[in-house]
Design an enzyme around this catalytic site. Structure first.
Site, PDB file in Angstrom:
ATOM      1  N   SER A  37       0.953  -1.392   0.052  1.00 57.53           N
ATOM      2  CA  SER A  37      -0.189  -0.013  -0.121  1.00 57.53           C
ATOM      3  C   SER A  37       0.798   1.183  -0.059  1.00 57.53           C
ATOM      4  O   SER A  37       2.316   1.110   0.382  1.00 57.53           O
ATOM      5  CB  SER A  37      -0.703  -0.039   1.269  1.00 57.53           C
ATOM      6  OG  SER A  37      -1.542   1.214   1.486  1.00 57.53           O
ATOM      7  N   TYR A  58      -1.978  -1.345  10.813  1.00 55.59           N
ATOM      8  CA  TYR A  58      -1.977  -1.532   9.433  1.00 55.59           C
ATOM      9  C   TYR A  58      -0.870  -1.066   8.476  1.00 55.59           C
ATOM     10  O   TYR A  58      -0.250  -1.768   7.716  1.00 55.59           O
ATOM     11  CB  TYR A  58      -3.494  -1.026   8.635  1.00 55.59           C
ATOM     12  CG  TYR A  58      -3.518  -1.116   7.395  1.00 55.59           C
ATOM     13  CD1 TYR A  58      -3.912  -2.166   6.933  1.00 55.59           C
ATOM     14  CD2 TYR A  58      -3.229  -0.213   6.332  1.00 55.59           C
ATOM     15  CE1 TYR A  58      -4.184  -2.547   5.372  1.00 55.59           C
ATOM     16  CE2 TYR A  58      -3.193  -0.268   5.035  1.00 55.59           C
ATOM     17  CZ  TYR A  58      -3.733  -1.612   4.471  1.00 55.59           C
ATOM     18  OH  TYR A  58      -4.176  -1.469   3.233  1.00 55.59           O
TER      19      TYR A  58
END
Length: 279
Positions: A142, A155
């Site tokens: 990401s 995360y």
């Protein structure tokens, strides 16, 4: 890499970016697609869409945190459906919550799915790829693997770890003719993120755009695939003015509203989604 006639395994394939990647691989002429996620019904729907394109689809309804079941199912899949040429690790889970209010069970879930699950399936497939001396592995990280986001601490940590894992494997597995690369989308409009409190000024992209970027990256053999101008801008800013970028991220974060710092209501994404928050 030319997708034509290849066999690919996509995790997190029931929805979001995983689904878009699976469909795009079918459009590119893949011979067979193995679709892995927890939701059997959604996997069946994706399989029907892929088979309508004339490509064989095999569903693997598995929970990546159940290591024994995953080991058995993948060994059988390799035997029954042939050697896998491409592995796309797209499965992931995200919880949006301020760190001081985070719960250990949620933290463990993110680590177990995003890292341990990915490690488990990569280890199984990479060992077999090494024997056949060919293969390609794509780990979906990401933009948060480059630039950490407030309220997404765990995360972000897992996505940073995925990049380190990918870089290490790229060196180790090159001798076995296995190429390892990372895909780094920014915020993507999927079911998983629609209940999130979005960061201000961030324009979401579509899963299809991410899938197209992956295909381009496969053809170019890019070690890291950034998706969208926002990703390039954020990485560039992080290199030349990291403190400025951190300040902008805090201003954009959900913990700032109307110029006042406050924590948002904790929101979490179910791991059944099997897509990352940027996925």
């Amino acid at each position: 890499m030319n997708i034509q006639g290849k066999i690919a395994l996509v995790t997190g394939a029931s929805r979001g970016i995983g689904r878009a990647i699976a469909v795009e691989l079918a459009k590119q002429g893949a011979k067979r697609l193995l679709l892995l996620a927890r939701d059997r019904q959604q996997l069946t729907e994706v399989a029907m869409e892929i088979e309508a394109l004339g490509v064989e689809a095999v569903i693997l309804p598995l929970d990546l945190t159940q290591l024994v079941e995953v080991n058995i199912a993948l060994a059988q899949a390799w035997r029954d459906y042939g050697p896998i040429d491409l592995l796309v690790n797209c499965a992931g889970v995200a919880h949006q919550v301020p760190f001081l209010k985070s719960q250990l069970l949620q933290v463990q879930e993110e680590i177990n799915v995003n890292l341990i699950g990915m490690y488990t399936i990569t280890r199984l497939i990479a060992r077999r790829m090494a024997v056949q001396r060919q293969g390609r592995i794509v780990n979906v990280s990401s933009l948060m693997g480059k630039v950490a986001a407030p309220s997404m601490a765990t995360y972000s940590a897992t996505k940073f770890a995925i990049l380190g894992f990918t870089q290490a494997l790229r060196g180790e597995l090159a001798a076995h003719n296995i190429q390892v690369m990372a895909l780094l989308p920014s915020l993507t409009d999927t079911h998983m993120v629609r209940d999130l409190q979005w960061f201000r000024w961030v324009v979401p992209m579509t899963p299809e755009k991410v899938a197209h970027a992956l295909i381009t990256g496969l053809h170019k053999e890019s070690p890291e695939i950034l998706v969208g101008w926002q990703s390039y801008l954020a990485v560039w800013c992080n290199r030349i003015a990291p403190m400025l970028l951190e300040m902008l991220l805090m201003m954009a974060s959900p913990i700032y509203r109307d110029g006042q710092k406050r924590f948002p209501t904790p929101r979490s994404m179910p791991s059944a989604s099997f897509g990352s928050v940027t996925n």
